[in-house]
Design an enzyme around this catalytic site. Structure first.
Site, PDB file in Angstrom:
ATOM      1  N   ASP A 160       0.847  -1.209   0.000  1.00  0.00           N
ATOM      2  CA  ASP A 160       0.000   0.000   0.000  1.00  0.00           C
ATOM      3  C   ASP A 160       0.878   1.254   0.000  1.00  0.00           C
ATOM      4  OD1 ASP A 160      -2.359  -1.726   0.512  1.00  0.00           O
ATOM      5  OD2 ASP A 160      -1.325  -2.044   2.407  1.00  0.00           O
ATOM      6  N   HIS A 188      -4.643  -3.390   6.405  1.00  0.00           N
ATOM      7  CA  HIS A 188      -4.442  -3.667   4.977  1.00  0.00           C
ATOM      8  C   HIS A 188      -5.784  -4.111   4.408  1.00  0.00           C
ATOM      9  CE1 HIS A 188      -2.985  -4.968   1.143  1.00  0.00           C
ATOM     10  NE2 HIS A 188      -3.492  -6.166   1.348  1.00  0.00           N
TER      11      HIS A 188
END
Ligand SMILES: NC(=O)C1=CN([C@@H]2O[C@H](COP(=O)(O)OP(=O)(O)OC[C@H]3O[C@@H](n4cnc5c(N)ncnc54)[C@H](O)[C@@H]3O)[C@@H](O)[C@H]2O)C=CC1
Ligand SMILES: O=C([O-])CC(=O)C(=O)O
Length: 329
Positions: A160, A188
């Site tokens: 990410d 996440h």
């Protein structure tokens, strides 16, 4: 001088991330170009044959740093003496599966693996959980390993982080290496919060350079948070090479340190910083040095950020409560 090889255990070794990951570990990208490694590949029985095929290919690369490969379906063997463990294998969500079913199925994987790490890994074990839901799987494994310091269990939000750097560099017309101090907060998952308020674009404050809160809220954040789903839609399979690359980055940074003036994002057990409840595995801005990480302290959190951090943390609290209810932690 001959260095003792570092034992690196990879679970889900026959999967698509495993295939992208193992060759880079063996060629020195995980720990350094002068660090020999021994690989332990953990698979379920149905995955052993494919893992053997990958091991044959690893042999065929004649990597000078690769000092051995062992393949097993027994976690007690796979984690014996492990210095680094990459927990990639997980139970994917299938059609009709509720979140509770997914957490329970993964509990059946990460609880015994945590116990095997507790009982057999080396004293300096470092664990990265990649398999989803990564943060909560890391919590399950950590809870099953009471003799291992909790901070050795981490979850991957580096993909990410890298995705956010790339999007921000494109928007501001700089190279990715000009982006510093970006942060991924929280889980996440689609609730994660990529934060540019403390980030720098070529030395200037990123939020000021962008100066467009609508782009931030309506384009940047959803693009980063939903990138995994967009890759699945485009490729017909989930991110593999970029996930493997992020796993390499996560461990390499943890072991070798962040650059002066920069930080990275890691899912780590919260110490209560920034109002994140202690114990849950949440992503924070961290610096690393000598194999240890520290949360970057003292960042001012504005209202825009606070709401988004809180929402992602709330999701993690709910996941923790769900696995607690299932007796997994
Ligand atoms: N944290 C992150 O940023 C990301 C996480 N992921 C997650 O990584 C995981 C792996 O992804 P892929 O490699 O694409 O999946 P995959 O399905 O290709 O491979 C998973 C492998 O794990 C094995 N496995 C299942 N249970 C196991 C167990 N108990 N012990 C050892 N091995 C086991 C399977 O046999 C399979 O070979 C998934 O959960 C995926 O959602 C994927 C991308 C990014
Ligand atoms: O949902 C998945 O399996 C893939 C994933 O985590 C990502 O690409 O961020």
């Amino acid at each position: 001088m001959t260095r003792t090889p570092v034992n690196v255990t990879v679970t889900g070794a026959a999967g698509q991330i495993g295939y992208a990951l193992l060759f880079r570990i063996a060629s020195g990208h995980l720990l350094g170009a002068d660090v020999p490694v021994k690989l332990r590949l953990l698979e379920i029985p149905q995955g052993l044959k494919a893992a053997e095929g990958t091991a044959m290919e690893l042999d065929d690369c004649a990597f000078p740093l690769l000092r051995g490969i062992e393949i097993t379906d027994d976690p007690n063997v796979a984690f014996d003496g492990a210095n680094v463990a990459l927990l990639v294998g997980a139970r994917p969500r299938t059609k009709g599966m509720e979140r509770g079913d997914l957490l329970e199925a993964n509990g059946g994987i990460f609880k015994p693996q945590g116990k095997a790490i507790n009982d057999h890994a080396a004293d300096d074990i470092k664990v990265l959980v990649v398999g989803n839901p990564a943060n909560t799987n890391a919590l399950i494994a950590q809870a099953a390993a009471p003799d291992v310091p909790a901070e050795r269990f981490t979850a991957m939000t580096r993909l990410d982080h890298n995705r956010a750097i790339s999007q921000l560099a494109r928007k501001t017309g700089v190279s990715v290496s000009d982006i510093k101090r970006l942060t991924i907060w929280g889980n996440h998952s689609a609730t994660q919060y990529p934060d540019i308020f403390h980030a720098e674009v070529a030395g200037k404050n990123a939020a000021a350079v962008v100066n467009d809160e609508q782009w931030l809220a309506d384009t940047f954040i959803p693009t980063v948070a939903k990138r995994g789903a967009a890759i699945i839609e485009a490729r017909g399979a989930s991110s593999a090479a970029s996930a493997a690359n992020a796993a390499i980055d996560h461990v390499h940074t943890w072991v070798n340190g962040t650059a002066v003036g920069d930080w990275t994002s890691m899912g780590i057990p919260s110490d209560g910083s920034y109002g994140v409840p202690e114990g849950i595995i949440s992503s924070f801005p961290v610096t690393t040095k000598d194999g240890k990480y520290e949360i970057v302290q003292g960042l001012e959190i504005n209202e825009f950020s606070r709401a988004r951090i809180d929402a992602s943390v709330q999701e993690l609290v709910e996941e923790r409560d769900a696995v607690r209810g299932l007796g997994l932690i």
